[in-house]
Design a protein around this motif. Structure first.
Motif, PDB file in Angstrom:
ATOM      1  N   ALA A 144       0.937  -1.224   0.090  1.00 12.10           N
ATOM      2  CA  ALA A 144       0.013   0.129   0.105  1.00 12.10           C
ATOM      3  C   ALA A 144       0.774   1.228  -0.125  1.00 12.10           C
ATOM      4  O   ALA A 144       0.776   2.261  -0.758  1.00 12.10           O
ATOM      5  CB  ALA A 144      -1.144  -0.063   1.267  1.00 12.10           C
ATOM      6  N   TYR A 145       1.800   1.265   0.726  1.00  9.89           N
ATOM      7  CA  TYR A 145       2.823   2.606   0.896  1.00  9.89           C
ATOM      8  C   TYR A 145       3.413   2.606  -0.499  1.00  9.89           C
ATOM      9  O   TYR A 145       3.559   3.848  -0.844  1.00  9.89           O
ATOM     10  CB  TYR A 145       3.803   2.373   1.887  1.00  9.89           C
ATOM     11  N   PHE A 146       4.208   1.571  -1.158  1.00  9.04           N
ATOM     12  CA  PHE A 146       4.559   1.526  -2.333  1.00  9.04           C
ATOM     13  C   PHE A 146       3.853   2.293  -3.528  1.00  9.04           C
ATOM     14  O   PHE A 146       3.869   3.199  -3.822  1.00  9.04           O
ATOM     15  CB  PHE A 146       5.199   0.275  -2.679  1.00  9.04           C
ATOM     16  N   LEU A 147       2.553   1.742  -3.477  1.00  9.87           N
ATOM     17  CA  LEU A 147       1.716   2.305  -4.469  1.00  9.87           C
ATOM     18  C   LEU A 147       1.358   3.850  -4.085  1.00  9.87           C
ATOM     19  O   LEU A 147       1.260   4.566  -4.934  1.00  9.87           O
ATOM     20  CB  LEU A 147       0.312   1.449  -4.371  1.00  9.87           C
ATOM     21  N   ASN A 148       1.280   4.241  -2.571  1.00 12.37           N
ATOM     22  CA  ASN A 148       1.023   5.555  -2.343  1.00 12.37           C
ATOM     23  C   ASN A 148       1.916   6.552  -2.885  1.00 12.37           C
ATOM     24  O   ASN A 148       1.716   7.654  -3.153  1.00 12.37           O
ATOM     25  CB  ASN A 148       0.983   5.650  -0.818  1.00 12.37           C
ATOM     26  N   LEU A 149       3.320   5.962  -3.193  1.00 13.67           N
ATOM     27  CA  LEU A 149       4.317   6.864  -3.798  1.00 13.67           C
ATOM     28  C   LEU A 149       4.427   6.618  -5.361  1.00 13.67           C
ATOM     29  O   LEU A 149       4.995   7.730  -5.846  1.00 13.67           O
ATOM     30  CB  LEU A 149       5.604   6.433  -3.099  1.00 13.67           C
ATOM     31  N   VAL A 150       3.944   5.782  -6.061  1.00 14.20           N
ATOM     32  CA  VAL A 150       4.085   5.722  -7.300  1.00 14.20           C
ATOM     33  C   VAL A 150       2.707   5.756  -8.131  1.00 14.20           C
ATOM     34  O   VAL A 150       2.761   5.995  -9.582  1.00 14.20           O
ATOM     35  CB  VAL A 150       4.837   4.304  -7.612  1.00 14.20           C
ATOM     36  N   VAL A 151       1.660   5.656  -7.630  1.00 14.85           N
ATOM     37  CA  VAL A 151       0.284   5.761  -8.325  1.00 14.85           C
ATOM     38  C   VAL A 151       0.133   7.068  -8.770  1.00 14.85           C
ATOM     39  O   VAL A 151       0.501   8.318  -7.761  1.00 14.85           O
ATOM     40  CB  VAL A 151      -1.039   5.437  -7.435  1.00 14.85           C
ATOM     41  N   LYS A 152      -0.100   7.320  -9.940  1.00 15.18           N
ATOM     42  CA  LYS A 152      -0.144   9.016 -10.574  1.00 15.18           C
ATOM     43  C   LYS A 152      -1.760   9.198 -10.793  1.00 15.18           C
ATOM     44  O   LYS A 152      -2.257   9.361 -11.898  1.00 15.18           O
ATOM     45  CB  LYS A 152       0.492   9.071 -11.756  1.00 15.18           C
TER      46      LYS A 152
END
Length: 359
Positions: free
Chosen positions: A129-137
């Motif tokens: 979830a945190y990884f996606l929080n940083l890379v989802v645009k």
């Protein structure tokens, strides 16, 4: 006016009023289009008996089975599913993260997708979830959900978690709040939440900061919003990445030496997160190995094994002297994620420290 004429006029008026009512009646609300991306985990698991809540097999049911198991989903959203992975989440990898994130960005760029739900095992759910929080645009909602009990267990929590995660992913309230984690009727920011209990349904908590909100029946209620930069406001772009820089975690304890740091340096790591005692303390015996690693370009982030609290810069170590990065209040596993992404941009500790303050 005779009776026949009167009746005819009455019928005409009734038809006119009926037509007006049809014309001015509100159109039924459009159901949101929600995509469910499955990665496996307990929510897709199976146990030997209805009382099996440990020792079950994770990642058995495909995404279509998850959707069909909750027929109520059809009432709240236009739902379709994709199987991105089928693993127990302790087997999550950087490669799966990149595949998942790229697919999320592709889908959210489509006008016919309003939000995304990602089903996931709970062991590394907070990391994904945190990884996606940083890379989802995108500002569209992305909700990561799982369960602590397999679908075959009594009082299984996965069906209701999936149902409410789908409501959340299709809601206007969740827009712009970053990647969210939803279990046990509680809505969390992915940066803040962590798994705190081995086997209970209330395991996901943000001990110091608290949740963003809760479900009241079928309605999400928010009480605060994330302040750290996320999604569209980050500088990280994984669209052309096929791999991430290797970063590992070193756990400090009494009588620790620099042996693990030496081994990781020899293995070619680009960064090390040091999960220190207390306020991110580093033992004297570790410094020679750390300095040798830094000479080979390895970036060192000081985190803390205690799980809560801010690692103060220049507190338990002279960060300025040794070019350490203070990990703020990120736990070691999330500090690793931010360091990996930071290393795709720079290996300058000062620049990376700025990122830890912002994200």
């Amino acid at each position: 006016m005779n009776r026949k004429t009167y009746c005819l006029l009455a019928i005409i008026c009734l038809l006119v009023f009926s037509l007006q009512a049809v014309c001015f009646a509100e159109a039924p609300a459009r159901l949101p289009n929600v995509k469910i991306l499955a990665t496996g985990g307990t929510i897709a698991g199976s146990g030997a008996t209805s009382t099996t809540t440990v020792g079950y097999t994770a990642a058995v049911a495909p995404v279509d089975a998850l959707i069909n198991n909750v027929p109520e989903l059809k009432k709240i959203a236009n739902v379709s599913g994709e199987q991105v992975a089928q693993i127990a989440s302790e087997n999550m990898t950087n490669e799966v993260w990149l595949t998942l994130a790229k697919r999320v960005n592709q889908l959210l760029a489509q006008d016919d997708v309003d939000g995304i739900v990602i089903t996931h095992g709970t062991d590394t759910l907070e990391e994904t979830a945190y990884f996606l929080n940083l890379v989802v645009k995108s500002n569209k909602p992305v909700v990561v959900v799982g369960s602590m009990r397999p679908p075959t267990a009594m009082s299984a929590d996965g069906m209701l978690n999936l149902y409410r995660a789908t409501i959340l992913a299709g809601s206007k309230e969740a827009v712009g709040k970053g990647v969210l984690v939803m279990l046990n009727d509680t809505i969390h920011a992915s940066r803040d939440v962590t798994k705190t209990i081995t086997d209970r349904v209330d395991t996901f908590r943000a001990p110091e900061i608290g949740p963003l909100g809760f479900f009241t029946g079928d309605k999400p209620e928010f009480y605060r919003a994330p302040l750290r930069k996320h999604t569209t406001d980050t500088e990280f772009d994984i669209s052309r990445l096929n791999a991430l820089p290797r970063v590992d975690i070193v756990y400090h304890y009494a009588n620790n030496t620099g042996v693990v740091i030496e081994a990781l340096t020899q293995a070619g790591v680009k960064g090390i997160v040091h999960a220190g005692t207390g306020n991110g303390s580093i033992g004297k015996a570790e410094y020679p190995a750390i300095e040798a690693a830094q000479k080979k370009g390895v970036v060192i982030v000081r985190s803390a094994r205690v799980g809560n609290g801010i690692v103060a810069r220049n507190g338990e170590a002279n960060d300025d002297k040794y070019n350490f990065v203070a990990g703020d209040n990120l736990n070691p596993q999330k500090a690793r994620i931010l360091l990996m992404l930071a290393l795709t941009k720079t290996n300058n500790p000062q620049d990376i420290q700025r990122m830890f303050r912002e994200y």
